[in-house]
Design a protein around this motif. Structure first.
Motif, mmCIF file in Angstrom:
data_model
loop_
_atom_site.group_PDB
_atom_site.id
_atom_site.type_symbol
_atom_site.label_atom_id
_atom_site.label_comp_id
_atom_site.label_asym_id
_atom_site.label_seq_id
_atom_site.Cartn_x
_atom_site.Cartn_y
_atom_site.Cartn_z
ATOM 1 N N CYS A 128 0.850 -1.188 0.000
ATOM 2 C CA CYS A 128 0.000 0.000 0.000
ATOM 3 C C CYS A 128 0.889 1.242 0.000
ATOM 4 O O CYS A 128 1.686 1.444 0.916
ATOM 5 C CB CYS A 128 -0.907 -0.011 1.228
ATOM 6 S SG CYS A 128 -2.049 1.383 1.282
ATOM 7 N N LEU A 129 0.740 2.069 -1.012
ATOM 8 C CA LEU A 129 1.524 3.300 -1.146
ATOM 9 C C LEU A 129 0.626 4.495 -0.836
ATOM 10 O O LEU A 129 -0.473 4.617 -1.388
ATOM 11 C CB LEU A 129 2.077 3.417 -2.569
ATOM 12 C CG LEU A 129 2.903 2.225 -3.072
ATOM 13 C CD1 LEU A 129 3.296 2.423 -4.531
ATOM 14 C CD2 LEU A 129 4.127 2.013 -2.215
ATOM 15 N N THR A 130 1.070 5.367 0.053
ATOM 16 C CA THR A 130 0.247 6.511 0.443
ATOM 17 C C THR A 130 1.122 7.737 0.663
ATOM 18 O O THR A 130 2.303 7.629 1.017
ATOM 19 C CB THR A 130 -0.548 6.202 1.722
ATOM 20 O OG1 THR A 130 -1.277 7.372 2.113
ATOM 21 C CG2 THR A 130 0.362 5.764 2.850
ATOM 22 N N SER A 131 0.519 8.904 0.469
ATOM 23 C CA SER A 131 1.253 10.161 0.645
ATOM 24 C C SER A 131 1.236 10.647 2.087
ATOM 25 O O SER A 131 1.977 11.553 2.437
ATOM 26 C CB SER A 131 0.645 11.251 -0.250
ATOM 27 O OG SER A 131 -0.730 11.449 0.062
ATOM 28 N N CYS A 132 0.398 10.033 2.956
ATOM 29 C CA CYS A 132 0.382 10.446 4.353
ATOM 30 C C CYS A 132 1.513 9.745 5.104
ATOM 31 O O CYS A 132 2.011 8.701 4.677
ATOM 32 C CB CYS A 132 -0.970 10.134 4.998
ATOM 33 S SG CYS A 132 -1.360 8.377 5.112
ATOM 34 N N THR A 133 1.904 10.342 6.220
ATOM 35 C CA THR A 133 3.005 9.793 7.019
ATOM 36 C C THR A 133 2.466 8.730 7.948
ATOM 37 O O THR A 133 1.660 9.017 8.841
ATOM 38 C CB THR A 133 3.702 10.901 7.822
ATOM 39 O OG1 THR A 133 4.145 11.923 6.917
ATOM 40 C CG2 THR A 133 4.897 10.342 8.582
ATOM 41 N N LEU A 134 2.915 7.501 7.747
ATOM 42 C CA LEU A 134 2.410 6.369 8.504
ATOM 43 C C LEU A 134 2.716 6.523 9.985
ATOM 44 O O LEU A 134 3.834 6.885 10.372
ATOM 45 C CB LEU A 134 3.030 5.071 7.966
ATOM 46 C CG LEU A 134 2.509 3.761 8.553
ATOM 47 C CD1 LEU A 134 1.039 3.584 8.203
ATOM 48 C CD2 LEU A 134 3.331 2.583 8.042
ATOM 49 N N ASN A 135 1.684 6.277 10.818
ATOM 50 C CA ASN A 135 1.781 6.328 12.280
ATOM 51 C C ASN A 135 2.046 7.732 12.823
ATOM 52 O O ASN A 135 2.355 7.887 14.008
ATOM 53 C CB ASN A 135 2.847 5.362 12.810
ATOM 54 C CG ASN A 135 2.505 3.916 12.523
ATOM 55 O OD1 ASN A 135 1.330 3.541 12.513
ATOM 56 N ND2 ASN A 135 3.514 3.098 12.273
ATOM 57 N N VAL A 136 1.946 8.731 11.955
ATOM 58 C CA VAL A 136 2.026 10.118 12.396
ATOM 59 C C VAL A 136 0.692 10.805 12.114
ATOM 60 O O VAL A 136 0.023 11.291 13.026
ATOM 61 C CB VAL A 136 3.183 10.872 11.717
ATOM 62 C CG1 VAL A 136 3.154 12.346 12.092
ATOM 63 C CG2 VAL A 136 4.521 10.254 12.103
ATOM 64 N N ASP A 137 0.299 10.859 10.838
ATOM 65 C CA ASP A 137 -1.003 11.449 10.516
ATOM 66 C C ASP A 137 -1.960 10.435 9.904
ATOM 67 O O ASP A 137 -3.068 10.782 9.498
ATOM 68 C CB ASP A 137 -0.851 12.654 9.585
ATOM 69 C CG ASP A 137 -0.185 12.282 8.271
ATOM 70 O OD1 ASP A 137 -0.381 13.009 7.286
ATOM 71 O OD2 ASP A 137 0.544 11.280 8.228
ATOM 72 N N CYS A 138 -1.576 9.156 9.835
ATOM 73 C CA CYS A 138 -2.502 8.143 9.342
ATOM 74 C C CYS A 138 -2.055 6.751 9.775
ATOM 75 O O CYS A 138 -0.887 6.545 10.124
ATOM 76 C CB CYS A 138 -2.639 8.195 7.818
ATOM 77 S SG CYS A 138 -1.145 7.648 6.941
#
Length: 332
Positions: free
Chosen positions: A237-247
């Motif tokens: 899964c590729l996402t532009s949000c920062t994992l475990n910070v804002d998502c």
């Protein structure tokens, strides 16, 4: 490294380590007690040490840590943590919310023999202060009003004193004071990482952070759209949000659970060995921040190549997925 753990699955676990030995204790017990044997440098000499503290460690509340051992003659104790040193067998400390966990080192020294032992405890810290948006569930958007609130969890033990001050920080820099940080009309320059600092009963606490972002989250899944039985396929899964910070990221399976001999899910990565040819499987990656009311998702339809065997749902010679194992993998 030897490991010893006890406690019911699903409970929060507090980790304590001493040199090369690690053990875990269920921290939901009223008194967290860890019995450790710390070997000192002198051959044949050892102290049996015990570190205790009551319940959960919460930012803004004082916790008393006690260190004891079987050193009884002319012995002294000291604590070391975060670059500080405190003498004595007890340590009273109220965390300020700037750390998720802290290493506490207790050292006992025998002045009679010169022998010493040190035990290191990794203490997890709960922060009851957070930044929340108002109205709840609002999605920040440009040119719209927004309030950020400095919130203290209702069930936390520390409380706000009658006279208290709240200081707001953006990207580490002080920007305002007051319980509410108000925006009449959000501008692109308002985006950033916000925290509030407030006085609780026993100390000031810096809150968990909130990332104010106006850009929509981009989500996609990297992986094949056609797979073969018996072969391992990996999807990311590729996402532009920062994992475990804002998502955070989770996987869902519309139309049914993936059938196969192996399934592993860990954060953004899913690995799967399918077992039923001639079928299709939907894999959905969901990124979300429930506190901010934001979410986005992406779905990929995967075809399992091959000819379905009449009267059978399983490929000959290949075991089907054991659901309990798969659920355990997802839970971890």
């Amino acid at each position: 490294m030897n490991r010893l753990a006890w406690g019911n699955k699903g409970h929060n676990v507090l980790k304590v380590k001493t040199h090369n030995n690690t053990m875990s204790a269920d921290w939901k017990r009223k008194i967290c007690i860890v019995m450790l044997v710390a070997l000192n440098g002198a051959a044949g000499l050892a102290f049996s040490m015990q570190t205790t503290w009551p319940g959960r460690v919460t930012a803004g509340s004082s916790t008393t840590f006690t260190c004891s051992s079987n050193c009884f003659q002319n012995c002294s104790y000291s604590w070391s943590f975060k670059g500080r040193r405190v003498n004595g067998s007890t340590l009273v400390w109220a965390p300020d919310g700037r750390d998720y966990s802290v290493e506490l080192q207790c050292t006992v020294l025998s002045h009679k023999t010169g022998a010493s032992s040190t035990v290191t405890s990794i203490v997890d810290i709960r922060n009851p202060v957070s930044v929340q948006i108002s109205p709840p569930g609002a999605i920040p958007s440009l040119e719209s009003p927004l309030d950020l609130l400095c919130h203290v969890a209702a069930r936390s033990s520390p409380t706000l004193p009658e006279e208290h001050t709240v200081t707001w920080y953006k990207d580490g820099q002080r920007v305002a004071s007051g319980d509410v940080l108000h925006f009449d009309s959000l501008l692109p320059s308002d985006g950033g990482f916000y925290q509030c600092d407030t006085a609780l009963t026993q100390s000031r606490v810096l809150s968990l952070g909130y990332l104010l972002n106006f850009d929509p989250w981009n989500v996609s899944i990297s992986g094949p759209d056609a797979v073969l039985p018996i072969r391992l396929s990996t999807f990311t899964c590729l996402t532009s949000c920062t994992l475990n910070v804002d998502c955070t990221v989770r996987w869902s399976f519309e139309g049914g659970f993936p059938l196969g001999s192996y399934l592993s899910v860990y954060q953004t990565e899913l690995s799967w060995i399918p077992s039923v040819p001639g079928t299709f499987q939907n894999l959905t990656c969901v990124v979300e921040n429930p506190a901010a009311g934001r979410s986005a998702e992406a779905t990929i339809m995967v075809e399992v190549k091959g000819t379905s065997l009449s009267g059978s749902r399983n490929l000959t010679g290949l075991p089907t997925l054991v659901l309990s194992l798969a659920l355990l993998l997802i839970a971890n």
